[in-house]
Motif scaffolding. Sequence first.
Motif, mmCIF file in Angstrom:
data_model
loop_
_atom_site.group_PDB
_atom_site.id
_atom_site.type_symbol
_atom_site.label_atom_id
_atom_site.label_comp_id
_atom_site.label_asym_id
_atom_site.label_seq_id
_atom_site.Cartn_x
_atom_site.Cartn_y
_atom_site.Cartn_z
ATOM 1 N N GLU A 149 117.783 3.859 37.425
ATOM 2 C CA GLU A 149 116.839 3.529 38.490
ATOM 3 C C GLU A 149 115.681 4.514 38.520
ATOM 4 O OE1 GLU A 149 116.742 0.855 40.381
ATOM 5 O OE2 GLU A 149 118.477 0.084 39.278
ATOM 6 N N TYR A 150 115.967 5.779 38.193
ATOM 7 C CA TYR A 150 114.892 6.777 38.154
ATOM 8 C C TYR A 150 113.838 6.380 37.121
ATOM 9 C CZ TYR A 150 112.326 11.075 37.208
ATOM 10 O OH TYR A 150 111.316 11.985 37.028
ATOM 11 N N TYR A 151 114.289 5.972 35.944
ATOM 12 C CA TYR A 151 113.346 5.644 34.875
ATOM 13 C C TYR A 151 112.568 4.363 35.170
ATOM 14 C CZ TYR A 151 115.215 9.375 31.972
ATOM 15 O OH TYR A 151 115.562 10.605 31.489
ATOM 16 N N LYS A 152 113.065 3.538 36.078
ATOM 17 C CA LYS A 152 112.343 2.336 36.478
ATOM 18 C C LYS A 152 111.313 2.637 37.560
ATOM 19 C CE LYS A 152 114.604 -1.404 37.319
ATOM 20 N NZ LYS A 152 115.625 -2.299 37.910
ATOM 21 N N GLY A 153 111.361 3.837 38.123
ATOM 22 C CA GLY A 153 110.497 4.194 39.229
ATOM 23 C C GLY A 153 109.112 4.638 38.803
ATOM 24 N N GLU A 154 108.321 5.079 39.781
ATOM 25 C CA GLU A 154 106.920 5.411 39.542
ATOM 26 C C GLU A 154 106.725 6.731 38.800
ATOM 27 O OE1 GLU A 154 104.638 6.498 43.061
ATOM 28 O OE2 GLU A 154 106.508 6.542 44.215
ATOM 29 N N PHE A 155 107.759 7.579 38.753
ATOM 30 C CA PHE A 155 107.598 8.892 38.136
ATOM 31 C C PHE A 155 108.044 8.935 36.677
ATOM 32 C CE2 PHE A 155 108.213 9.734 42.707
ATOM 33 C CZ PHE A 155 106.971 10.283 42.977
ATOM 34 N N SER A 156 108.475 7.796 36.148
ATOM 35 C CA SER A 156 108.937 7.775 34.765
ATOM 36 C C SER A 156 108.704 6.395 34.174
ATOM 37 C CB SER A 156 110.418 8.179 34.686
ATOM 38 O OG SER A 156 110.784 8.438 33.356
ATOM 39 N N GLU A 197 120.781 12.423 27.385
ATOM 40 C CA GLU A 197 120.360 13.678 27.978
ATOM 41 C C GLU A 197 119.023 13.414 28.665
ATOM 42 O OE1 GLU A 197 119.909 18.346 26.733
ATOM 43 O OE2 GLU A 197 118.711 16.888 25.621
ATOM 44 N N GLY A 198 119.068 13.328 29.976
ATOM 45 C CA GLY A 198 117.843 12.992 30.685
ATOM 46 C C GLY A 198 117.985 13.148 32.182
ATOM 47 N N GLN A 199 117.121 12.471 32.920
ATOM 48 C CA GLN A 199 117.104 12.566 34.374
ATOM 49 C C GLN A 199 118.354 11.917 34.974
ATOM 50 O OE1 GLN A 199 114.849 14.276 36.049
ATOM 51 N NE2 GLN A 199 113.661 14.746 34.210
ATOM 52 N N SER A 200 118.866 12.548 36.013
ATOM 53 C CA SER A 200 120.074 12.036 36.658
ATOM 54 C C SER A 200 119.777 11.115 37.829
ATOM 55 C CB SER A 200 120.924 13.212 37.162
ATOM 56 O OG SER A 200 120.237 13.899 38.203
ATOM 57 N N GLY A 201 118.525 11.114 38.271
ATOM 58 C CA GLY A 201 118.192 10.413 39.493
ATOM 59 C C GLY A 201 118.064 11.372 40.658
ATOM 60 N N MET A 213 110.385 3.292 30.969
ATOM 61 C CA MET A 213 111.407 2.914 30.011
ATOM 62 C C MET A 213 111.206 3.643 28.677
ATOM 63 S SD MET A 213 113.667 0.815 31.291
ATOM 64 C CE MET A 213 113.613 1.958 32.689
ATOM 65 N N ALA A 214 109.972 3.993 28.376
ATOM 66 C CA ALA A 214 109.712 4.764 27.156
ATOM 67 C C ALA A 214 110.352 6.139 27.252
ATOM 68 C CB ALA A 214 108.209 4.882 26.924
ATOM 69 N N ASP A 215 110.306 6.740 28.453
ATOM 70 C CA ASP A 215 110.957 8.035 28.655
ATOM 71 C C ASP A 215 112.470 7.901 28.549
ATOM 72 O OD1 ASP A 215 108.563 9.382 29.048
ATOM 73 O OD2 ASP A 215 108.566 9.018 31.212
ATOM 74 N N LEU A 216 113.009 6.804 29.071
ATOM 75 C CA LEU A 216 114.443 6.575 28.971
ATOM 76 C C LEU A 216 114.871 6.460 27.513
ATOM 77 C CD1 LEU A 216 117.257 5.980 30.041
ATOM 78 C CD2 LEU A 216 116.547 3.589 30.396
ATOM 79 N N GLN A 217 114.077 5.756 26.727
ATOM 80 C CA GLN A 217 114.418 5.608 25.307
ATOM 81 C C GLN A 217 114.480 6.964 24.604
ATOM 82 O OE1 GLN A 217 111.701 3.383 22.644
ATOM 83 N NE2 GLN A 217 113.498 2.146 22.132
#
Length: 307
Positions: free
Chosen positions: A81-88, A113-117, A90-94
Amino acid sequence: MRKLFLILAIGLVSCKQNIDKTKKNTDHSVAEKKLQSDTSPYISFPYNVDVFDWKSFEKQNNELKNRFMQSPPAELKDAYEYYKGEFSSMADLQKALHIYDIDADGTDDIIFEGQSGGEPLEIALILNTKQGLKVVFNTFQTVKGITVDKDKRISKLYIKDPGCCAEYIEFNKVYDVIYTTGQPMVKLQYLSANHVSTYFPEKYLSQPINFEVLNDNYKLRIKPIVDDKSQMTLDGEPHSGNDVALLKKGTQGKAFATATDKTGREWWLVQIDPKFTVIKGFFHESEDSTLRACKIGWISSRFIKKL
């Protein structure tokens, strides 16, 4: 070398094992916290590695990454959900998804290895099974190293947890990945703690030096220099000097690096055996583990004896 720790890095000594009580560890939990304080054989931790070099380790499998992004495991819902938000994005999630065959079964898996939310970063081992993507382990903060065994299975994870907010103590963890059942089991084998400003050199001893402190109130410092005047804040209080703990006479530990200051004084970077408690120290124990952390810092070699 500074960016990649794979197979072996710096020699250190571990503290004895118990299972980690990491908040989001999906396989292990501990109902009651009882600190364990024994010691165990030689182990390695990459203290001087800044960033793990994923490019030299991971494989490429965009199809598997896309499967994750279309249907992420429930355990990583907050991260997704964090990566779907305004601060990130899907490219960052990849970019946070790293492909490797964790258990060497011939099927690519994922290491996240990334943002936890929330504030901390999150790490997760995700198996690619017939039933779908399955999280077998997750914890917080960053990968500093990965060891693989002769079968190319991941055998150890080296994790640094710098904490959140205004935390000034970093925790260093080594997890064993064990393959005795249908899926990997992950067990904490090493825990140490150091002040965030502790100096770590590039070179380390090939074998540690066992020692015992000869004087009471022996200072454990963050740098290899006598400094009892400079000001810093510890635990929200002003403090004079670069010491972070006082050691009792008889305290034992292991030195794993040395340095010499401008006066010719020799310093040892040491790990205090966890069965010995420090006095007037600014260390605290990890909230997520039943292990008592080995305290890391510099001591003068003048009033100690080798064992």
